[in-house]
Design an enzyme around this catalytic site. Structure first.
Site, PDB file in Angstrom:
ATOM      1  CD  GLU A 155      45.549  34.048  35.582  1.00 24.67           C
ATOM      2  OE1 GLU A 155      45.295  34.476  36.496  1.00 24.67           O
ATOM      3  OE2 GLU A 155      46.237  34.679  34.716  1.00 24.67           O
ATOM      4  CD  GLU A 308      44.915  35.440  30.949  1.00 22.29           C
ATOM      5  OE1 GLU A 308      45.055  36.562  31.694  1.00 22.29           O
ATOM      6  OE2 GLU A 308      44.034  34.827  31.312  1.00 22.29           O
TER       7      GLU A 308
END
Lengths: 673, 673, 673
Positions: A155, A308
């Site tokens: 991320e 995710e």
């Protein structure tokens, strides 16, 4: 065969699993983990995402024993590993030795230790340590049989205001502008006497005081994305230098403003998405759909990875609503319907402590005998049934423009007629009627090829570069339909107002000159009358617009602009442009968009299907797979089919009408016509 | 005879007075002050609370002449002195010489000079200077005849993020955990790779960025309380080293989250409370009552000191409402009714300048010819009439759990299913029905003895240590009634989720396993049906709960959890547990609590008394004193008495029914039955 | 002949033009600019306001060639230059060399580069560089024929918390107080033990933590204004040392709290106002009117300069509404009606880039063929017709007190009974009924002469010095009418509560003692009954007031103060005082004010004119000019005239009734009676 084709073959179609963090648990737990993974049909895990401190407990001292054991254990159980470089979580010894690695935040304070992403991406110290651990990992595991994919860091996101950021920013600006005169011109520094005479005078915007130079701000956004991308590329090149046939990616986020994913996607084998639709938000599945279309489009239609999601509730919000029974499965099928080739979760086993101790997991605190784990097992079974969809994709006739430069221009650069533009909201406003009527949509950046599309939707494209504008103009000239909304084409890529009257880039395209932008007062409502006599209201914005070659599809029926055009139609070359000069109420807005799409000869996937049922198709040369997803938790739905097929979820043949229970789904395989 | 018994004898029963700051006034004013104090019946003043700069104008140069004069003057007029160490207000020369003493605030900036409490409690420099001035004061005044009590510093509270704080934090952690492995395990640092490998890597949480490690945050709260307590103890030990028979205390605050008063109370001769109920808040007297019960309980039922209140308005809020005529007197009687042995004010004479120039005082800006001073005189007269209550106390059959660890866990550690828990609100929600029905209540910390109680109320006890949980379980097993609300027993004292399903600590106690916590959406309302057919609504929270040994007192009548238990009854050993798995509407909530109390055989002090009349009893072996306080400013009230007695305020015998005017009160002395 | 008389002669009456920033444009644009300026009737431009970086690209290296050319070009075209010292925008090389020049903001962070006003006014480095560029400019252009006025810097304003600020603050305090004892007494530092023993201990309030010493805070506000004024004076004295007959000014802002313009005005030849009334605010023209009256009053009734306004929308707000057609012209006439001698804009030509790229301009992005530029041309024509009004002014019989000390006291010093006082709101509340009924109003500071006034309005004058209070008392004693509202005369100029009961300064004046201030709870409403039986309501505040010599004009009809006076009348000497002890509802408030004005024998300019028509007069010995301005965009209006005259805008004779279209205006010249 691409690296991703090989990966698909390896996992037997779709990847299923989640982040696995064995370093949080005693080894005694690992065997139970693997046993339950097998029970759930897990075939892939993301491993070691935050494990730096466990892998390199002291500078230069590495401990791989535990990871060896886990890799072997997984491999022995047929579970493939998406191995992470752990560089999103620098160990405390690193920042203790080098506190200058902490990103300085917008308030002038360092981020401090105790979270993740606590690094300045421009820091040479950080980059050096990150390269070392990456090299060590690659050395050791590049040829481990469990290795199926590289997961570079996590991320990417931090914005930093460090001295090292300024150094890197100057380097970036030198590359871009070459000399200071060009930079001064680009940034209009002659306004307010901000002229730079030495590169060293330039710093990252240290504090976001009100009213920063909008071009400097824009470049800082671009730079931040690029500085992060440099980090990614550096690690990717290291792992690739050891072995070239393993796919490499990093995980992106939903509607993430800090990184221009159009620039990132070409550097990856597949794009991967972390997405946490809020169950408290009734429309979260529609914005999820858009993000899935975006991710499919980021690499030109290639399948992408759902990397995710949550099994149920998350824990980072003020209010964390659970996913009701069936909602997680439906959302997973939704991702698959729009060309995901995986369904993965954060994380496998719920943590006992730490920040995310209440983030749900595939294996929750309540253990295997729980609603969540039962749903995980059920979904694992369905993932196998859906293996045929792996590798297939879709292509549509409608493209929606979605562009980070445009986003930053509209939301980050201040000083525009109103400051409450939301780029994602306006994009969703344009996307929603198409979604509700079951039109497939692709997403395109400014300047990309528009070949094959019949309709291009351009939501509030305030900032667009010359090439991007020209491509749209050509598209219309060559016969395309452009649906464009107000405040588009206003500034160039340097955030300077285009000359010769608004909208500088598109005055000829829309066939009108705008004398002045008239944002509306709060609660101000305008009457609008369409050419056919229908009436509607509008709010929020009006262009003071003067038709040139265009004609009015609708005009204001009251107010100081009474009689002036509110919606413009302009025949342009072989094409047609519909321009919305005000914010129409939803139903009228939808009609304008849907009428223009219909007039362009585009047909939806299905008709007479209620809007709570989502319809999507993916396919290949041989088959197509029609996904029917009932997002209502209360209503049944009947979907009339045009042709019979096989529902992969049930294995039965379906024809005529498909009945869907609340939260029900069908995935109908049909041969290509 | 304890030190406090001696103090009571000395002041002749109840203490009456306030903070006296003669250093703000010319000596000419002092004699008028003392004359008016005598007129008002003042017998005690807190002296020198912020006088450091006046006592030590330069480092090591002391000026006690003015204080000698004031001490003598007070003594000559029969006024006793609660002498303060002035360490809450370090002089400007101290922080000018040693700016590192300023506490670094959560935003990374030093607190700066010009307020109070501008010190890092961990600073050795601060502690050293504080010890010196304390020693000097004790040397000079320990045997002065006016000295009646020591008032150590003032309203301990600062949270600091200095380097010295980090040093002290590490020392504190070493003492607690011994080694880093234990700390890493306690803090779950393997999550997100936060593993510490050297003590020096640990710092106080420098900036409260979102999502701090919840165990580190929790320990930082504990540490901050302890660091302040170290300061208190150091000064206390100094004054005690000079003379051992003078009581020592510091002043606490209402619902103060920064210091664990259960840990502090044993270090004091009496606990003392500063309380400023907001007259703008219609329920402030109920939360005052709870705080008074808490303060009585802090030292196991011993009388406490009301050390500061306002004569009328305060000045620190955005809106500072006056106390209407009679309200100050009623509030003072309320404190006495719950075992206060003093009524004192901040401050004696209203300041002309400075931050609190509009804070009301016993002697206001408008002088002796004022409503306020007339009320002060009247109350002074009544204080003498009430002298018999001094030294008496009360004990109840109901205990409410109130625990700082639980408070911090719920409000300070982030990442729980919803972030809008208010510990004090939930405690007040449980306390209010008991207060309204005139049940006496004691307050207990986790882990304390529960001997003698019939009912224990446990509001949202998210975090509780093993011993605390075990004590509750034993209490039920031995025949007690436990009323417990949702999200209790979830984590251990290290903020780690207890294993084996929610609620880890109390699964057997409540006879149910919770699969998942389901916080409710805003505005979501659920129907609940009780076993007897009554219906109610609930909001905000539901447990997805599965009964084991428990039975349903009420079930959901709609929604996805329809039929599932909303209120659980569990017979446990010889006891009974009532568990609330959702937030019932007020009346239903109250019924569950009151029914459980009644079923446990507890009776209220009085029945058939309206809820705007507060009833409390304190007493000793010989007498009991029944306080009847009408909090309504508009309604009269009739209170039926069970036995006749003497109203100390009027000296008359009362029996049958007592009539109370709006804001009226009676204090009925009766011999013990 | 004053310098301003000479200026007026030079421009032929009224100045018309705007900020001209040729350094933003290529020289090729300059000739078009001048051609269009002539077309628009522009006769004056403000030049070089932010041109420092263009004039001194390196330290000590000056480039005046471009400015020479522009000055010559303007002069050749008959356009006069208001030449700016460019010191509001220090070049980047300056702050790069000397980062300590950046002002440290209230959050402890430096302001950084990229905006304007990025200097600590106390910085000797800044002052030194500013003096150098000012000297260079003055050397070169003092005798240039285009030079008509000096424009010193721009919108003085920064508040700085630097070390240099502290040094200067200490110097300022030494001058003011002489010794520390006096300062300690003034600041009441004996409260909370803040006593200073060395000047070096005093710092500027570094961070506005809650609850700063209110006297220190007050002095810091005064100091900040004075530190800025020192900067102004230094530059003014430089330009004046070269040539003494050119007027010098700087531009002020509307309702600007950071600089005490009463202290500044005497240092200027004319005061000049930048004003941006928000078209989204329905009452912005009323607060504009007050500011115009203030500016006329700042120099005792001398005409002032409207130095900056917007042609249409601005860009600095969250929502920037355009001025509808006709609104800009009407607002310009409004300024002229209240004795402005200029109408000028920011800026001449809209910028392509930079922070204010969407700030409207005389010449907008849409070019000369635009609504805005057509309106600019039309107004230019009217400016010539209105030349006769230049140099004239007005004087009224009503004065409104408006005082920066009072403003700071009420809004900046914390700890008063309620914190939501808005000084400008209360001033506008008092001013509005007078404006609506067409009463001319002057504005006065505390302590100024009140000769010639019949009525003085004193809105919430919490802080007033002894001389200011005494002047008001004398005014009443000598026969004036004082209309005063609550919370006046409370503290002295050191922010200390005046002794002997509220309101210390005015107890005898209002004939009442206030025992206590009773701010009201939210939503609390009180009934008030006037002596003649009328009823009204009040909210927000009540004095608990006890009449002495005063009598009640109105009393409370309910609540705890029932029967107590709500409005007091006090005959005082030869005068009359009307005191409002509560916040009456608007219509009752207006009646009290208007009745008092009428009773004082003051008559409005016109009667029977609706409140949407603004009426003002300016004039000289020979003529008066009656401005009639219809602010309604929808309603017509008829205005009955008492005497005939000539409408300067049309050249026609008007008598009887003047008809005004929506947004219409008339300027009627009449000989003095």
């Amino acid at each position: 065969m691409t690296r991703m084709d090989a990966f698909r073959n390896r996992v037997g179609g779709l990847a299923y699993g989640g982040d696995y963090n064995p370093e949080q648990w005693d080894p005694s737990v690992w065997r139970e983990d693997v046993r339950l993974m097998r029970e759930a049909g897990v075939n892939t895990v993301s491993l070691g995402v935050f494990a730096w401190a466990s892998l390199e407990p002291e500078p230069g001292k590495f401990e791989f024993g535990w990871l060896d054991e886990v890799m072997d254990l997984l491999h022995d159980n047929g579970i493939h590993v998406n191995l992470a470089t752990p560089t999103a979580a620098p160990p405390v010894w690193l920042t203790h030795l080098h506190p200058e690695v902490f990103p300085i935040m917008a308030d002038g304070q360092p981020f401090g230790f105790g979270n993740r992403l606590h690094y300045d991406p421009s820091s040479p110290i950080y980059r050096d340590y990150a390269a070392k651990i990456t090299t060590k990992l690659a050395e050791r595991y590049s040829f481990h049989p469990a290795l199926a994919m590289w997961h570079i860091s996590n991320e990417y996101g931090p914005t930093a205001h460090n001295e090292a950021s300024s150094v890197n920013f100057r380097r970036w600006l030198r590359r871009k502008y070459g000399d200071l005169d060009t930079l001064n011109e680009a940034w209009t520094t002659r306004f307010w006497g901000q002229i730079y005479t030495d590169w060293d005078q330039i710093e990252v915007p240290n504090i976001p005081r009100t009213w920063m130079n909008p071009s400097r701000r824009l470049d800082f956004k671009r730079f931040t994305s690029d500085a992060l991308l440099e980090c990614y590329i550096a690690e990717r090149d290291i792992v690739r230098s050891f072995r070239d046939d393993i796919p490499v990616m990093t995980n992106f986020m939903r509607f993430y403003r800090n990184a221009d994913y159009w620039k990132w996607a070409p550097e990856e084998d597949a794009v991967a998405l972390d997405i946490y639709p809020n169950p408290a938000d009734a429309d979260s599945h529609v914005s999820a759909a858009f993000n899935y279309d975006l991710f499919r489009s980021l690499k030109g239609g290639r399948p992408w990875m759902l990397m995710e999601q949550a099994a149920s509730a998350v824990s980072q919000w003020k209010l964390n609503i659970v996913k009701e029974p069936g909602r997680m499965r439906l959302g997973s099928l939704q991702a698959l319907s729009r060309a995901a080739d995986s369904v993965m979760f954060f994380q496998w086993r719920a943590s006992r402590g730490g920040q995310e101790r209440f983030h749900s997991a595939m294996l929750p605190h309540s253990g295997p005998d729980s609603r969540t784990f039962r749903e995980i097992i059920d979904l694992g079974r369905e993932m196998k049934l859906l293996a045929p969809v792996a590798g297939t994709t879709s292509r549509s006739e409608i493209a929606v423009l979605f562009d980070w430069d445009g986003w930053w221009g509209l939301e980050e650069t201040f000083g525009i007629p109103r400051s409450d533009f939301s780029y994602t909201d306006t994009v969703m406003r344009h996307y929603t009627p198409l979604w509700e009527r079951h039109y497939p949509v692709d997403v395109v950046p400014a300047g990309s090829s528009l070949d094959g599309y019949k309709v291009l939707v351009v939501p509030n494209a305030y900032l667009i570069d010359d090439a991007g504008a020209e491509r749209i103009i050509e598209f219309a000239r060559d016969g395309g339909t452009v649906i464009m909304s107000f405040f588009s084409g206003v500034v160039d890529d340097r955030n300077r107002v285009r000359p010769d009257g608004y909208p500088g880039a598109f005055r000829r395209l829309i066939g009108a000159k705008i004398d002045e932008y008239w944002p509306a007062r709060p609660h101000e409502v305008f009457a609008v009358e369409f050419a056919d006599g229908r009436r509607a209201t509008s709010t929020w914005w009006r262009d003071d617009l003067h038709l040139e070659t265009g004609t009015a599809l609708a005009t204001y029926a009251d107010g100081l602009l009474e009689g002036r055009a509110a919606v413009v139609e302009n025949r342009f070359g072989a094409g047609r442009v519909v321009y919305l000069a005000t914010l129409l109420e939803q139903s009228a807005f939808d009609s304008v968009v849907l009428d223009a799409v219909a007039a362009a000869g585009v047909r939806p996937l299905l008709q007479d299907v209620p809007s709570h049922v989502e319809c999507s198709v993916r396919g290949d040369a041989a088959h197509e797979y029609l996904f029917l997803l009932n997002h209502s938790g209360e209503l049944n739905a009947s979907v009339p089919l045009e042709a019979e097929g096989t529902d992969l979820l049930t294995g039965t043949t379906v024809s005529g009408t498909v009945e869907l229970a609340p939260l029900g789904a069908a995935v109908i395989q049909r041969p290509r016509a």
